[in-house]
Write a protein that holds these residues in place. Structure first.
Motif, PDB file in Angstrom:
ATOM      1  N   ASP A 166      -2.730  65.662  17.498  1.00  0.00           N
ATOM      2  CA  ASP A 166      -3.438  64.457  17.074  1.00  0.00           C
ATOM      3  C   ASP A 166      -2.594  63.575  16.160  1.00  0.00           C
ATOM      4  O   ASP A 166      -2.972  62.423  15.889  1.00  0.00           O
ATOM      5  N   LEU A 167      -1.468  64.089  15.666  1.00  0.00           N
ATOM      6  CA  LEU A 167      -0.598  63.314  14.787  1.00  0.00           C
ATOM      7  C   LEU A 167       0.440  62.503  15.547  1.00  0.00           C
ATOM      8  O   LEU A 167       1.136  61.668  14.958  1.00  0.00           O
ATOM      9  N   LEU A 168       0.573  62.744  16.850  1.00  0.00           N
ATOM     10  CA  LEU A 168       1.628  62.084  17.611  1.00  0.00           C
ATOM     11  C   LEU A 168       1.506  60.559  17.643  1.00  0.00           C
ATOM     12  O   LEU A 168       2.535  59.866  17.602  1.00  0.00           O
ATOM     13  N   PRO A 169       0.301  59.979  17.724  1.00  0.00           N
ATOM     14  CA  PRO A 169       0.246  58.508  17.719  1.00  0.00           C
ATOM     15  C   PRO A 169       0.902  57.886  16.485  1.00  0.00           C
ATOM     16  O   PRO A 169       1.425  56.772  16.561  1.00  0.00           O
ATOM     17  N   ARG A 170       0.905  58.603  15.382  1.00  0.00           N
ATOM     18  CA  ARG A 170       1.573  58.076  14.184  1.00  0.00           C
ATOM     19  C   ARG A 170       3.075  57.928  14.418  1.00  0.00           C
ATOM     20  O   ARG A 170       3.693  56.946  13.984  1.00  0.00           O
ATOM     21  N   THR A 171       3.687  58.904  15.122  1.00  0.00           N
ATOM     22  CA  THR A 171       5.118  58.788  15.399  1.00  0.00           C
ATOM     23  C   THR A 171       5.392  57.617  16.338  1.00  0.00           C
ATOM     24  O   THR A 171       6.437  56.965  16.235  1.00  0.00           O
ATOM     25  N   HIS A 172       4.469  57.327  17.235  1.00  0.00           N
ATOM     26  CA  HIS A 172       4.632  56.188  18.136  1.00  0.00           C
ATOM     27  C   HIS A 172       4.541  54.879  17.352  1.00  0.00           C
ATOM     28  O   HIS A 172       5.329  53.949  17.586  1.00  0.00           O
ATOM     29  N   ALA A 173       3.587  54.810  16.427  1.00  0.00           N
ATOM     30  CA  ALA A 173       3.439  53.598  15.614  1.00  0.00           C
ATOM     31  C   ALA A 173       4.681  53.365  14.754  1.00  0.00           C
ATOM     32  O   ALA A 173       5.123  52.215  14.582  1.00  0.00           O
ATOM     33  N   MET A 174       5.253  54.438  14.204  1.00  0.00           N
ATOM     34  CA  MET A 174       6.469  54.293  13.413  1.00  0.00           C
ATOM     35  C   MET A 174       7.625  53.799  14.266  1.00  0.00           C
ATOM     36  O   MET A 174       8.407  52.934  13.846  1.00  0.00           O
ATOM     37  N   ALA A 175       7.736  54.329  15.486  1.00  0.00           N
ATOM     38  CA  ALA A 175       8.803  53.890  16.383  1.00  0.00           C
ATOM     39  C   ALA A 175       8.658  52.413  16.716  1.00  0.00           C
ATOM     40  O   ALA A 175       9.652  51.663  16.745  1.00  0.00           O
ATOM     41  N   GLN A 176       7.430  51.962  16.941  1.00  0.00           N
ATOM     42  CA  GLN A 176       7.210  50.556  17.259  1.00  0.00           C
ATOM     43  C   GLN A 176       7.510  49.658  16.058  1.00  0.00           C
ATOM     44  O   GLN A 176       8.092  48.576  16.215  1.00  0.00           O
ATOM     45  N   ARG A 177       7.161  50.115  14.857  1.00  0.00           N
ATOM     46  CA  ARG A 177       7.469  49.320  13.666  1.00  0.00           C
ATOM     47  C   ARG A 177       8.970  49.245  13.443  1.00  0.00           C
ATOM     48  O   ARG A 177       9.518  48.204  13.077  1.00  0.00           O
TER      49      ARG A 177
END
Length: 343
Positions: free
Chosen positions: A239-250
């Motif tokens: 459930d924490l993986l979307p946070r890594t995606h958001a960081m990559a996009q930022r």
């Protein structure tokens, strides 16, 4: 996770009686919609056991031309399984059913069937590392796999980062895996476990996979101590993986504002950011970043790979962008950078 590892109930996995390994295998198989799964030390081993289990020496296997299993596993498909790689050109790691049909070709009675290596296996990678963490549309991957089956091929999914595809789309891992005979998933990467991957498939195929796991030197003893870390990751970190995606996009958006960085932020779908440098050697660039405490990998002459995982913080992103901006204002330009290995 460390507490779970310390408390792990263990047995002897070579004899199939380590309860924590058995729980991990059962839960992974269920999540992937398969009958059984086999826990192994690495994703390279799960991929290579799958290739060995599906093929005989002298067979040909279809890989996308930049696939991890072909480019970044030490030449293992040829060294271990004795297969001939046949490459499909992809677009950021993706290819079509028509390309599979063209790669297999049609037999003709004038041509002896024994002259060429028989193509017996098709491999797909989701998400695709060298493609920049690209997610396969589930309809496309299913169509490709079903085309392979129709042509008489076995189909394997290198799903080391399949958890990321699900996190990005909401489509279950089981739906992505349904059309494939075998699927490999990794518990390290952004899930954060210290060791291990699973290969999943039918009970009959996993019985065969256990033979090659042992044959390759993958037999564990009290492996529950590391399987416990993988179980913890499976239960608590997906459930924490979307946070890594958001960081990559930022991070990608920040890169796009730095002179000399070439990137289209809209191509960043998961936790991998790949970008290019205008007239700068990637090797010199990552060396300069490393001196500033930022670790990235060169990829080719002017490409760089950055990967986001659980331990990265928002402050790390800001620090990395500051370091990149500083390096790009001071580094020597090189019109013809010397290529490094692509990773």
């Amino acid at each position: 996770m460390r507490e779970a590892i310390a408390r792990a109930d263990v047995g002897d996995d070579v004899y199939g009686d380590d309860p924590t390994v058995r729980q991990l295998e059962a839960e992974t198989a269920r999540l992937l919609g398969k009958q059984d799964a086999v826990y192994m030390p690495t994703g390279t081993m799960t991929n290579q056991v799958a290739i060995r289990a599906h093929t005989e020496h002298g067979d040909a296997v279809l890989f996308e031309q930049s696939a991890h299993v072909y480019m970044l596993e030490g030449g293992a498909p040829s060294a271990i399984s004795g297969i001939l790689p046949r490459l499909i050109p992809g677009d950021r790691g993706l290819f079509s059913s028509d390309q599979v049909v063209q790669a297999v070709g049609a037999p003709h009675p004038f041509f002896p069937s024994t002259v060429t290596s028989p193509i017996t296996l098709l491999c797909v990678e989701n998400t695709h590392n060298n493609g920049g963490g690209t997610v396969w549309p589930v309809g496309l991957s299913t169509d490709v796999a079903e085309t392979g089956r129709r042509l008489g091929l076995a189909v394997h999914l290198d799903g080391a980062r399949l958890w990321h595809a699900t996190a990005a789309t909401g489509i279950s891992e089981a739906e992505y895996a349904a059309a494939f005979d075998t699927v490999s998933v990794c518990f390290s990467k952004a899930l954060g476990a210290p060791v291990g991957s699973c290969l999943a498939g039918s009970k009959q195929m996993m019985d065969r996979a256990r033979r090659f796991k042992q044959n390759f030197g993958g037999g564990f003893r009290q492996a529950g101590i590391i399987a416990a870390g993988a179980l913890h990751a499976l239960h608590h970190h997906r459930d924490l993986l979307p946070r890594t995606h958001a960081m990559a996009q930022r991070f990608a958006a920040g890169l796009s504002g730095i002179d000399g960085i070439l990137i289209d932020p809209s191509t960043v779908q998961t936790n991998i950011v790949r970008y290019r440098l205008d007239g700068v050697s990637s090797a010199a660039f990552v060396d300069a970043l490393h001196e500033r405490g930022v670790w990235m990998l060169p990829s080719g002459g002017d490409g760089v790979r950055a990967v986001f995982y659980l331990d990265i913080t928002d402050r790390d992103i800001d620090d990395a962008l500051d370091a990149i901006g500083s390096v790009m204002t001071t580094i020597e330009r090189d019109a013809a950078p010397i290529a490094t290995a692509r990773y």
